[in-house]
Scaffold this motif. Structure first.
Motif, PDB file in Angstrom:
ATOM      1  N   ILE A  58     -10.229   0.275  -0.412  1.00  0.00           N
ATOM      2  CA  ILE A  58      -8.761  -0.231   0.006  1.00  0.00           C
ATOM      3  C   ILE A  58      -8.049   0.976   0.428  1.00  0.00           C
ATOM      4  CG2 ILE A  58      -9.120  -2.470  -1.225  1.00  0.00           C
ATOM      5  CD1 ILE A  58      -7.322  -1.052  -3.312  1.00  0.00           C
ATOM      6  N   LYS A  59      -6.919   0.520   1.263  1.00  0.00           N
ATOM      7  CA  LYS A  59      -5.936   1.434   1.559  1.00  0.00           C
ATOM      8  C   LYS A  59      -4.440   0.860   1.560  1.00  0.00           C
ATOM      9  CE  LYS A  59      -6.934   0.960   6.555  1.00  0.00           C
ATOM     10  NZ  LYS A  59      -7.206   1.760   7.793  1.00  0.00           N
ATOM     11  N   ARG A  60      -3.506   1.603   1.344  1.00  0.00           N
ATOM     12  CA  ARG A  60      -2.210   0.807   1.168  1.00  0.00           C
ATOM     13  C   ARG A  60      -1.741   0.305   2.544  1.00  0.00           C
ATOM     14  NH1 ARG A  60       2.567   3.027  -2.239  1.00  0.00           N
ATOM     15  NH2 ARG A  60       4.395   2.190  -1.077  1.00  0.00           N
ATOM     16  N   SER A  61      -1.109  -0.842   2.458  1.00  0.00           N
ATOM     17  CA  SER A  61      -0.449  -1.301   3.856  1.00  0.00           C
ATOM     18  C   SER A  61       0.828  -1.469   3.567  1.00  0.00           C
ATOM     19  CB  SER A  61      -1.308  -2.968   4.093  1.00  0.00           C
ATOM     20  OG  SER A  61      -0.739  -3.318   4.932  1.00  0.00           O
ATOM     21  N   ASN A  62       1.451  -2.813   3.633  1.00  0.00           N
ATOM     22  CA  ASN A  62       3.093  -2.837   3.840  1.00  0.00           C
ATOM     23  C   ASN A  62       3.449  -3.121   2.201  1.00  0.00           C
ATOM     24  OD1 ASN A  62       1.515  -5.293   4.003  1.00  0.00           O
ATOM     25  ND2 ASN A  62       3.465  -6.457   4.234  1.00  0.00           N
ATOM     26  N   HIS A  63       4.805  -2.931   2.101  1.00  0.00           N
ATOM     27  CA  HIS A  63       5.206  -3.438   0.834  1.00  0.00           C
ATOM     28  C   HIS A  63       6.712  -3.975   1.004  1.00  0.00           C
ATOM     29  CE1 HIS A  63       7.616   0.283   1.863  1.00  0.00           C
ATOM     30  NE2 HIS A  63       8.324  -0.107   1.122  1.00  0.00           N
ATOM     31  N   TYR A  64       7.199  -4.990  -0.036  1.00  0.00           N
ATOM     32  CA  TYR A  64       8.529  -5.747  -0.020  1.00  0.00           C
ATOM     33  C   TYR A  64       8.831  -6.054  -1.262  1.00  0.00           C
ATOM     34  CZ  TYR A  64       4.650  -8.985  -0.124  1.00  0.00           C
ATOM     35  OH  TYR A  64       3.478  -9.614  -0.601  1.00  0.00           O
TER      36      TYR A  64
END
Length: 438
Positions: A58-64
């Protein structure tokens, strides 16, 4: 030097064929080649990381930011990997992760849940045998209060294209593919990025030099974060204040890297390092060479014999017990003279013994070969044999000298050297003795 055969190991496991690609191996310190009750399923003394048939990285995508992480879409979606950083009762940061076809992910922890690839329990040198016999496959829920290892302790991400790159991260994803970092967890923001440390921390130590070449020295212990950054150690294991960020090191595992999970310490051996390191066959030849020289007990005047260790653990124990009747070698830990078991020179008041060869007074230890080849540091072709004090595990010169200089995290903020084959704390200086055969 006899090299390892991946084909032999894969054939034995029955899982991979000889063309399988190996990233490396994780070996728990304190187990001499196999758990006392035997390696079973994911509860083992050693875990081999093979390149997966289908990538699961897996790899980092968006954050909120959300007011309540438990109700967010990413957390509720069991097909979505996410990390929740709770900042307060009314604010949390959710970081989403997406599939990465270029990497493989492996997870380590105390939990027996399916996301954990390698189940690791606390290592206790004094109670190892009883603990393993009572808990061959451990239900983590029953032992949560007694263990300091996290149920989802850490994860390793391996590069499928460059198989020599394996990166370590604190914390692992649970059965719902989530990592929850509560309000009390040590966390911080760095611009748009957010990161954290786990409760008892995941520590890492990269050795200097080449482990498999024998020119290695212990490095400095650091702590790895959830995002893979390295920091100096906290004041104590679970202190709230994080250490300073270390810029000149990274979370890429090197051959000989140690990983401490606060209750168990793992050794990482790279595939390349293993191919250039001593094998079980090499250790077997060391035993045979010693036995061919027919060492003699100077008191009983009989030949001493190192027992051969079978691949089958029960057979190895039986062999050792058989040899113990008469021919089992012992060593005086003050001088290193090797003799049989006898009653001469026993001081009943202190339980110490006087060596009949040099008259030095001290303890004795039953000698047993260290057979976990992954713990060995490359040595000369015909190395001298040494024994750790006080357990009596026998290894080569460079191997005992390396491990006697490695401080392993012990307690909340201490470090101690111990035997890698049984995890017993070393005593005296330097913590080992050169064996002298008659």
């Amino acid at each position: 030097m006899v090299k390892r055969s991946d084909a032999t190991e894969t054939k034995k496991s029955g899982i991979k064929n000889e063309n399988a690609v190996k990233y490396g191996e994780l070996i728990i310190l304190g187990y001499n080649g196999q758990l006392t009750a035997g390696d079973k399923r994911r509860r083992r003394s050693k875990f081999v990381l093979w390149k997966r048939d289908i990538a699961n990285g897996i790899k980092r995508s968006n954050h909120y930011v959300v007011p309540c992480p438990q109700n967010s879409h990413a957390v509720l979606d069991k097909n979505q990997h996410s990390i929740s950083y709770t900042l307060s009762r009314t604010e949390a940061v959710i970081v989403e992760y997406v599939n990465d076809e270029t990497t493989d992910m492996f997870q380590i922890g105390r939990s027996s849940d399916s996301p954990i690839d390698f189940v690791v329990m606390d290592t206790n040198a004094e109670k190892n045998a009883a603990a393993i016999n009572n808990l061959p496959i451990v239900d983590s829920k029953k032992t949560a209060a007694a263990s300091t290892i996290s149920r989802f302790a850490c994860r390793i991400i391996c590069d499928r294209n460059n198989t020599s790159i394996a990166r370590l991260y604190a914390a692992g994803f649970d059965s719902s593919r989530n990592i929850f970092l509560g309000e009390k967890a040590t966390k911080w923001k760095d611009g748009e990025e957010i990161d954290a440390l786990t409760t008892n921390g995941v520590l890492v130590m990269h050795p200097s030099g080449k482990f498999h070449k024998g020119n290695t020295e212990p490095g400095i212990w650091l702590e790895v974060s959830v995002c893979g950054k390295l920091f100096s150690l906290r004041g104590s294991r679970s202190a709230q204040l994080k250490g300073d960020m270390v810029e000149d090191s990274n979370n890429i595992l090197t051959d000989g890297t140690l990983i401490d999970l606060c209750g168990a310490t793992l050794l990482w051996r790279s595939a390349e390092g293993l191919n250039l390191s001593p094998s079980r066959e090499y250790l077997k030849k060391l035993i045979e060479r010693t036995n061919r020289e027919r060492p003699t007990c100077p008191v009983g005047l009989y030949t001493l014999v190192f027992p051969h260790h079978s691949e089958d653990h029960a057979a190895a124990v039986a062999s050792s017990e058989l040899a113990d009747i008469k021919q089992q070698p012992y060593a005086y830990l003050q001088c290193g003279h090797v003799q049989g078991r006898h009653a001469w020179g026993l001081n009943k008041d202190s339980n110490s013994r006087t060596c009949p060869m040099c008259l030095k007074v001290g303890g004795i230890a039953k000698l047993s070969m260290g057979i976990e080849a992954s713990f060995y540091v490359q040595d000369k072709e015909k190395p001298d044999l040494y024994a750790f004090n006080p357990c009596g595990h026998v290894a080569t010169e460079k191997t005992v000298k390396f491990w006697s200089n490695v401080g392993i995290p012990y307690g909340t903020n201490g470090f101690e050297a111990f035997c890698p084959f049984c995890a017993k704390l070393l005593e005296g200086y330097p913590g080992y003795v050169k064996l002298i055969f008659n």
